[in-house]
Every structure is written in structure tokens, then in C-alpha cells.
Design a protein around this motif. Structure first.
Motif, PDB file in Angstrom:
ATOM      1  N   VAL A  22       3.652   3.565  -7.736  1.00 30.67           N
ATOM      2  CA  VAL A  22       2.273   3.519  -7.244  1.00 30.67           C
ATOM      3  C   VAL A  22       1.807   2.061  -7.117  1.00 30.67           C
ATOM      4  CG1 VAL A  22       1.072   3.715  -9.463  1.00 30.67           C
ATOM      5  CG2 VAL A  22       0.007   4.592  -7.420  1.00 30.67           C
ATOM      6  N   LYS A  24       3.731  -0.510  -6.288  1.00 31.54           N
ATOM      7  CA  LYS A  24       4.292  -1.040  -5.041  1.00 31.54           C
ATOM      8  C   LYS A  24       3.602  -0.416  -3.835  1.00 31.54           C
ATOM      9  CE  LYS A  24       8.771  -2.169  -6.929  1.00 31.54           C
ATOM     10  NZ  LYS A  24       9.947  -1.389  -7.325  1.00 31.54           N
ATOM     11  N   ALA A  25       3.251   0.866  -3.941  1.00 33.05           N
ATOM     12  CA  ALA A  25       2.562   1.518  -2.823  1.00 33.05           C
ATOM     13  C   ALA A  25       1.224   0.836  -2.560  1.00 33.05           C
ATOM     14  CB  ALA A  25       2.362   2.998  -3.124  1.00 33.05           C
ATOM     15  N   ASP A  28       1.872  -2.348  -0.781  1.00 34.23           N
ATOM     16  CA  ASP A  28       2.200  -2.106   0.624  1.00 34.23           C
ATOM     17  C   ASP A  28       0.957  -1.769   1.431  1.00 34.23           C
ATOM     18  OD1 ASP A  28       4.819  -2.611   0.243  1.00 34.23           O
ATOM     19  OD2 ASP A  28       5.483  -0.530   0.200  1.00 34.23           O
ATOM     20  N   LEU A  29       0.052  -1.011   0.827  1.00 34.43           N
ATOM     21  CA  LEU A  29      -1.178  -0.669   1.547  1.00 34.43           C
ATOM     22  C   LEU A  29      -2.001  -1.926   1.812  1.00 34.43           C
ATOM     23  CD1 LEU A  29      -2.334   2.685  -0.057  1.00 34.43           C
ATOM     24  CD2 LEU A  29      -1.475   2.312   2.236  1.00 34.43           C
ATOM     25  N   LYS A  31      -0.856  -4.934   2.326  1.00 28.92           N
ATOM     26  CA  LYS A  31      -0.206  -5.608   3.456  1.00 28.92           C
ATOM     27  C   LYS A  31      -0.593  -4.931   4.766  1.00 28.92           C
ATOM     28  CE  LYS A  31       4.050  -6.582   1.298  1.00 28.92           C
ATOM     29  NZ  LYS A  31       5.427  -6.103   1.219  1.00 28.92           N
ATOM     30  N   THR A  32      -0.525  -3.586   4.746  1.00 27.94           N
ATOM     31  CA  THR A  32      -0.798  -2.817   5.957  1.00 27.94           C
ATOM     32  C   THR A  32      -2.237  -3.019   6.420  1.00 27.94           C
ATOM     33  OG1 THR A  32       0.781  -1.189   5.237  1.00 27.94           O
ATOM     34  CG2 THR A  32      -0.804  -0.489   6.855  1.00 27.94           C
ATOM     35  N   LEU A  35      -2.507  -6.328   8.097  1.00 28.56           N
ATOM     36  CA  LEU A  35      -1.843  -6.360   9.396  1.00 28.56           C
ATOM     37  C   LEU A  35      -2.686  -5.643  10.449  1.00 28.56           C
ATOM     38  CD1 LEU A  35       1.003  -6.969  10.805  1.00 28.56           C
ATOM     39  CD2 LEU A  35       1.512  -4.597  10.362  1.00 28.56           C
ATOM     40  N   LEU A  36      -3.099  -4.412  10.136  1.00 30.25           N
ATOM     41  CA  LEU A  36      -3.858  -3.636  11.112  1.00 30.25           C
ATOM     42  C   LEU A  36      -5.264  -4.214  11.290  1.00 30.25           C
ATOM     43  CD1 LEU A  36      -2.760   0.003  10.254  1.00 30.25           C
ATOM     44  CD2 LEU A  36      -1.780  -1.565  11.897  1.00 30.25           C
ATOM     45  N   ARG A  39      -5.072  -6.900  13.810  1.00 26.46           N
ATOM     46  CA  ARG A  39      -4.912  -6.284  15.138  1.00 26.46           C
ATOM     47  C   ARG A  39      -6.269  -5.792  15.659  1.00 26.46           C
ATOM     48  NH1 ARG A  39      -2.759  -7.964  17.895  1.00 26.46           N
ATOM     49  NH2 ARG A  39      -0.879  -8.103  16.657  1.00 26.46           N
ATOM     50  N   MET A 111      -8.472   2.848  15.448  1.00 24.34           N
ATOM     51  CA  MET A 111      -7.779   1.899  14.569  1.00 24.34           C
ATOM     52  C   MET A 111      -8.655   1.566  13.357  1.00 24.34           C
ATOM     53  SD  MET A 111      -5.153   0.098  13.944  1.00 24.34           S
ATOM     54  CE  MET A 111      -4.058  -0.587  15.162  1.00 24.34           C
ATOM     55  N   THR A 114      -8.502   4.371  10.946  1.00 24.00           N
ATOM     56  CA  THR A 114      -7.257   4.341  10.171  1.00 24.00           C
ATOM     57  C   THR A 114      -7.361   3.351   9.027  1.00 24.00           C
ATOM     58  OG1 THR A 114      -6.029   4.850  12.162  1.00 24.00           O
ATOM     59  CG2 THR A 114      -4.786   3.942  10.344  1.00 24.00           C
ATOM     60  N   LEU A 118      -6.889   4.076   5.040  1.00 24.52           N
ATOM     61  CA  LEU A 118      -5.926   3.387   4.186  1.00 24.52           C
ATOM     62  C   LEU A 118      -6.629   2.744   3.001  1.00 24.52           C
ATOM     63  CD1 LEU A 118      -3.682   1.694   6.895  1.00 24.52           C
ATOM     64  CD2 LEU A 118      -3.063   3.606   5.439  1.00 24.52           C
ATOM     65  N   GLN A 121      -7.373   5.306   0.433  1.00 25.44           N
ATOM     66  CA  GLN A 121      -6.161   5.657  -0.296  1.00 25.44           C
ATOM     67  C   GLN A 121      -5.814   4.568  -1.299  1.00 25.44           C
ATOM     68  OE1 GLN A 121      -2.536   6.021   1.940  1.00 25.44           O
ATOM     69  NE2 GLN A 121      -1.906   7.770   0.713  1.00 25.44           N
ATOM     70  N   TYR A 125      -5.247   5.086  -5.283  1.00 24.10           N
ATOM     71  CA  TYR A 125      -4.042   4.656  -5.987  1.00 24.10           C
ATOM     72  C   TYR A 125      -4.391   3.727  -7.136  1.00 24.10           C
ATOM     73  CZ  TYR A 125      -0.850   6.686  -2.596  1.00 24.10           C
ATOM     74  OH  TYR A 125      -0.141   7.550  -1.823  1.00 24.10           O
TER      75      TYR A 125
ATOM     76  N   ARG B  39       8.669   3.229   1.085  1.00 27.64           N
ATOM     77  CA  ARG B  39       7.969   3.389  -0.199  1.00 27.64           C
ATOM     78  C   ARG B  39       7.974   4.854  -0.621  1.00 27.64           C
ATOM     79  NH1 ARG B  39       8.585   0.982  -3.249  1.00 27.64           N
ATOM     80  NH2 ARG B  39       8.161  -0.881  -2.060  1.00 27.64           N
ATOM     81  N   TRP B  43       9.502   6.727  -3.956  1.00 30.67           N
ATOM     82  CA  TRP B  43       8.572   7.396  -4.852  1.00 30.67           C
ATOM     83  C   TRP B  43       8.963   8.861  -5.033  1.00 30.67           C
ATOM     84  CZ3 TRP B  43       2.582   6.628  -3.990  1.00 30.67           C
ATOM     85  CH2 TRP B  43       1.897   7.118  -5.100  1.00 30.67           C
ATOM     86  N   MET B 111       0.714   9.954   0.295  1.00 30.87           N
ATOM     87  CA  MET B 111       1.390   8.922   1.081  1.00 30.87           C
ATOM     88  C   MET B 111       2.064   9.538   2.306  1.00 30.87           C
ATOM     89  SD  MET B 111       2.162   5.785   1.463  1.00 30.87           S
ATOM     90  CE  MET B 111       2.327   4.621   0.138  1.00 30.87           C
ATOM     91  N   GLN B 121      -1.263   8.756  15.405  1.00 30.00           N
ATOM     92  CA  GLN B 121      -1.984   7.703  16.101  1.00 30.00           C
ATOM     93  C   GLN B 121      -1.047   6.918  17.014  1.00 30.00           C
ATOM     94  OE1 GLN B 121      -3.712   4.623  13.713  1.00 30.00           O
ATOM     95  NE2 GLN B 121      -5.485   4.494  15.026  1.00 30.00           N
ATOM     96  N   TYR B 125      -1.532   6.290  20.969  1.00 30.36           N
ATOM     97  CA  TYR B 125      -1.524   4.955  21.584  1.00 30.36           C
ATOM     98  C   TYR B 125      -0.477   4.868  22.679  1.00 30.36           C
ATOM     99  CZ  TYR B 125      -4.722   2.947  18.184  1.00 30.36           C
ATOM    100  OH  TYR B 125      -5.815   2.650  17.431  1.00 30.36           O
TER     101      TYR B 125
END
Lengths: 280, 280
Positions: A22, A24-25, A28-29, A31-32, A35-36, A39, A111, A114, A118, A121, A125, B39, B43, B111, B121, B125
Motif C-alpha cells: 500500500v 508503494k501504491a 505510484d498514485l 507520481k500518476t 503526470l496527469l 497534462r 481528465m 480522473t 486518483l 484513492q 490508501y 503495482r 499487491w 486499485m 478513459q 480518448y
């Protein structure tokens, strides 16, 4: 064959695998979302280049809440604060952005939706991570905070492995790159803190004392990890008190030295002591 | 000041900014799905290490659809196919995984749900990207496919900029790293294709002819881009026919050479010709 099967089962059964997953998850979220979020800023910027926000989350929230053609300043103030909102409203009067059809805007807003999902979530977590940390390593979670405890466990893979590390190793977990640079070339000073830097007593202190406080915290976390893994006793109150006493002492020394003009706030602390000093 | 403001407005108003945004957003979603998919495998592997799937999407679907304690083989077959499903069912009888509480499993399944949402999505797109590509660069979308057209436009930033590039540049767009390696050291052969490699006529052809087909496709795409940006005429039917004729010719030559034993399928094609050969 059977023995090795059992070892695998043993490893999987230990719940620190979940804590590590959890943690690491959640990373990762993060990072995501970044990134998004970038964008989205690019994309929505075609329509409304004047909208800006410090955090990706706030930006996404603003994208969903407002409409450039018909700005609701009250709503924008709620999200971004008074000053930023009134700036944006003023600039939007002569916006450079292109007119977009409802359909084009919808795609862009999806977007933002989304990103909000995230982020929700991510928060869930974090709560789950805290719960697991308090269950699996209560002493560490009390002394260093549940997030640092979870990150330390996830970094080495299991609580049992963390509990046999010396305090000096715990101090620099997560700063391996700087550590190996130092080991290759002794002219480069060793890192003073890795993951534990996130602790507020370290990150909010003057640079000159961070190394000392990091060592004190690592000492206490090391003892806490051993208690969590082996004796299962609750020694967190003692550890916390000791750590706070030591912090106060370090700060008092620092203030005295500063009064005598001996240190600048930017002076690096002396290099960490050898790892054998585990006794508190 | 006013002039530069107008230039910015002009740039934002052109709808290829949207095409470029949605293309990059789709690429970012791909990255995200991969990251979170890995991930999830880590998990959920604590609970059910025997479950495997080739695609991250299928894995997430399986996580949501089945329950290790009470496997529904029919449902698993629908998702993963007959062979994989029966393997997994057989192995699950003696699963090495740990027992997890409903709460722990729920966190993990959330997840998987996120991954499914992101994939939906992504599909949306893709449809929107296709629509925009057919609207903005219909000739390119017809000749190379909407996805390649969108990626080319997004790579250089705008259709107008793409339309003034020579065919030889379009051929290697997206392979800049290999191109500059070649420009620094002429002993390294130049890249034969960049983004356009995704075209099925190139990726599914024998290695020896890929360079030639890539050159032919880049020539046609170059003309298509000019028509899309300037004349707005529909010349896609001609371009498509020419390209197919040229492909057939290249393949016929290749088959003749192979019959004489002159080329192996792995022989690299000769290096691309100078970029001035734009006439078809």
C-alpha cells in the motif's frame, strides 16, 4: 521443495507485505497525479491559459468547478484563495484562450475528474496505511509517525529485516545514492538523513542540527523496530520522551553556539558517528 | 505587445493543439496503466500468486471478477482463455497465497477498479483522437491511420509545422536518438522509421524491406500533410493507391531477390536516400 514452499507461504502470510504494497501504491498514485496533472494544465491551458494553481489537485478542482465564460468568483475563492482568484478573474476578462465546443471541453474535464478520483484513492490508501502501520509496528508509528514507519518497512521489504539493521543504516535508508557516493570518495560528506528527513523535527529544523536530530531519531526508531518485531512490548512513550529531551538538548546547544557566533545556520553538522552507538 | 498577444491567440485557436493534447494524454494514460498494473500484480500476488495474465487490463479484470476461495472457472475462461484459466484453477487448489481479510482485499480491488476506469478513459480518448484527426488532417489520417497522424502532429506541435518538413524528416520523427547517433558517427546506420513504424505495412513486413516501405509511406504522408494544411483538398484516394502499388512493387522485388538467394529476411535495407526525393 516442500520447505521452500513453506518459506514462501510464511513470507506472504506476514502482513508487512501489505504495508509495503500500500505504501508503494500510494507513491505510484502520487507520481500518476503529477503526470496527469501536468497534462491537464497543458490541455486546459488551450482554453483558459490564465488559470493557475500551486497544486495539481486544486487545479483539477478548479477546472471542474468553474467556467471561463461565466466565472463564479466565490467558488474560485473557495478553491484557490482570495488573491489568486481575483487575479484570475481580472485576467480572464481579456483571456487569450481559444473557444472550445462543449464536447472538446468535456474530454478535457474528464481528465480532471480522473485526477480527483486518483486523489481520493490516495487519501483512502493513506488512512489504510496508517491503520496497518499502527497494527504492525505501533512503536515505530508512534515515534516517527505512521507514514515514515510504513516507508521504512516498505523500503527494506519487511519488518523483520528492518529490525536487524543498525540505527546508522536506518538513518540513511532512502539516501543510498548519496551514501555510495560517499563510500566511493571520502571527500564527499555522507548523507545525514534519508526517508526520516520527512519527520517534521528534522525538516523544520535549522540545517546545522538536522544531522544530530536525524541520528537521535534513527536511534529511537531502531529500538522501536526491535520492539515491534520481537518483544511486541509498547515502549513508545519512553522512546518519544527520550527523543524529545534529546531534541531540546540539541537545540539548546545550538542556540548557545549561535549566541557565541560559532555556527551559521547553514553550517553542516559533523558527519554521522559510527553505527555501533545504539544504546540510548 | 498586441501583435504577440494575437500570435498566441492564433496558436491557441488552432485545433491541432487539442489533437496534440489528447494524443499526449492517451500516452500518459498508457504509462499510468502500466505502472499501476505492475503495482496491482505485486499487491494481489500476496493473496493469489498463481494468477497471471499477459495484459495488465486482463489481470485487473480477473482480480475484480474472481475470488480465490471460490473460483468461477467459466468467468475466468471468458477473461483469460481456456488454457490459462484451467492452469490457474489447478494451481489454486494448493495456492501459496496468504489469507486476507475482506477489508485488505477491498483496498487491493480498488486499485483494479482504478485501472479499469483509466482503461475506459483511454478508449474514449482514442475515439476522440480519431475524430479530431479525421477533422484536422483527413488525408494523413486516411493514408497512415488516425493514430499515426495524431502522433506525428503532436510530435512536432502543429500541423503547419509538420507540413513544411521534408519526407525524410517525417520518416524518422520519433527516432531522434538513433538519428543523432548516426549524425555523430556515420558508421552507425541511420534509423529507417520512427513513429510511422507502427503502420502495419511496416511493422508486419520482413526487416529487409521495412526501410523502403517506410520511405514510400513518409513520401505519401508528406504530401498528405501539405494538402491538409494548405490546399484542404482530398487527395487521400490517390495517395493510398500509389502507396499500395509501391508496396506491392517492393514486395515483388524482394520475393525475386529472395528466390535468387540474394537477401536474407534479416538483411538490413540500404540506408535512406537523400531527403530531396519528394516527387512520387
Amino acid at each position: 521443495m516442500k520447505r521452500s514452499k513453506e518459506t514462501v507461504m510464511q513470507a506472504l502470510r506476514s502482513r508487512d507485505m501489505l504495508l509495503s504494497s500500500v505504501t508503494k501504491a500510494a507513491e505510484d498514485l502520487d507520481k500518476t497525479i503529477n503526470l496527469l496533472g501536468e497534462r491537464l494544465e497543458d490541455w486546459y491551458g488551450v482554453y483558459f491559459p490564465e488559470l493557475r494553481a500551486e497544486e495539481k489537485m486544486k487545479y483539477a478542482e478548479a477546472v471542474l468547478a468553474i467556467d471561463r465564460e461565466n466565472l463564479d468568483e466565490g467558488r474560485l475563492t473557495e478553491i484557490l484563495g482570495q488573491k489568486a482568484a481575483s487575479d484570475i478573474v481580472a485576467q480572464s476578462k481579456s483571456s487569450l484562450g481559444a473557444k472550445l465546443s462543449a464536447k472538446d471541453l468535456d474530454q478535457c474535464r474528464s481528465m480532471a475528474r480522473t485526477i480527483m478520483t486518483l486523489a481520493a484513492q490516495r487519501a483512502e490508501y493513506e488512512a489504510y496505511q496508517k491503520e496497518l502501520a499502527l497494527e504492525l509496528c505501533p512503536n515505530m508509528a508512534e515515534v516517527g509517525g505512521p507514514e515514515i514507519a510504513a516507508k521504512l518497512v516498505s523500503h527494506v521489504g519487511s519488518l523483520a529485516r528492518l529490525a536487524i539493521l543498525p540505527a546508522s543504516a536506518i538513518q540513511v535508508l532512502g539516501a543510498e545514492k548519496a551514501l555510495f557516493k560517499h563510500l566511493k570518495n571520502r571527500n564527499i560528506p555522507p548523507p545525514k538523513h534519508g526517508i526520516i528527513f520527512q519527520h517534521v523535527k528534522i525538516s523544520a529544523s535549522p540545517k546545522a542540527v538536522r544531522g544530530k536530530i536525524a541520528r537521535a531519531l534513527a536511534n529511537k526508531l531502531c529500538l522501536a523496530a526491535k520492539a515491534d518485531a520481537f518483544s511486541k512490548r509498547d515502549i513508545s512513550a519512553d522512546l518519544k520522551k527520550d527523543f524529545e529531551d534529546r531534541c531540546a538538548q540539541i537545540m539548546a546547544e545550538y542556540e548557545r553556539a549561535k549566541a557565541k557566533g560559532k555556527v551559521s545556520p547553514e553550517m553542516p553538522a559533523p558527519a554521522a558517528q559510527p553505527s555501533t552507538r545504539l544504546n540510548r
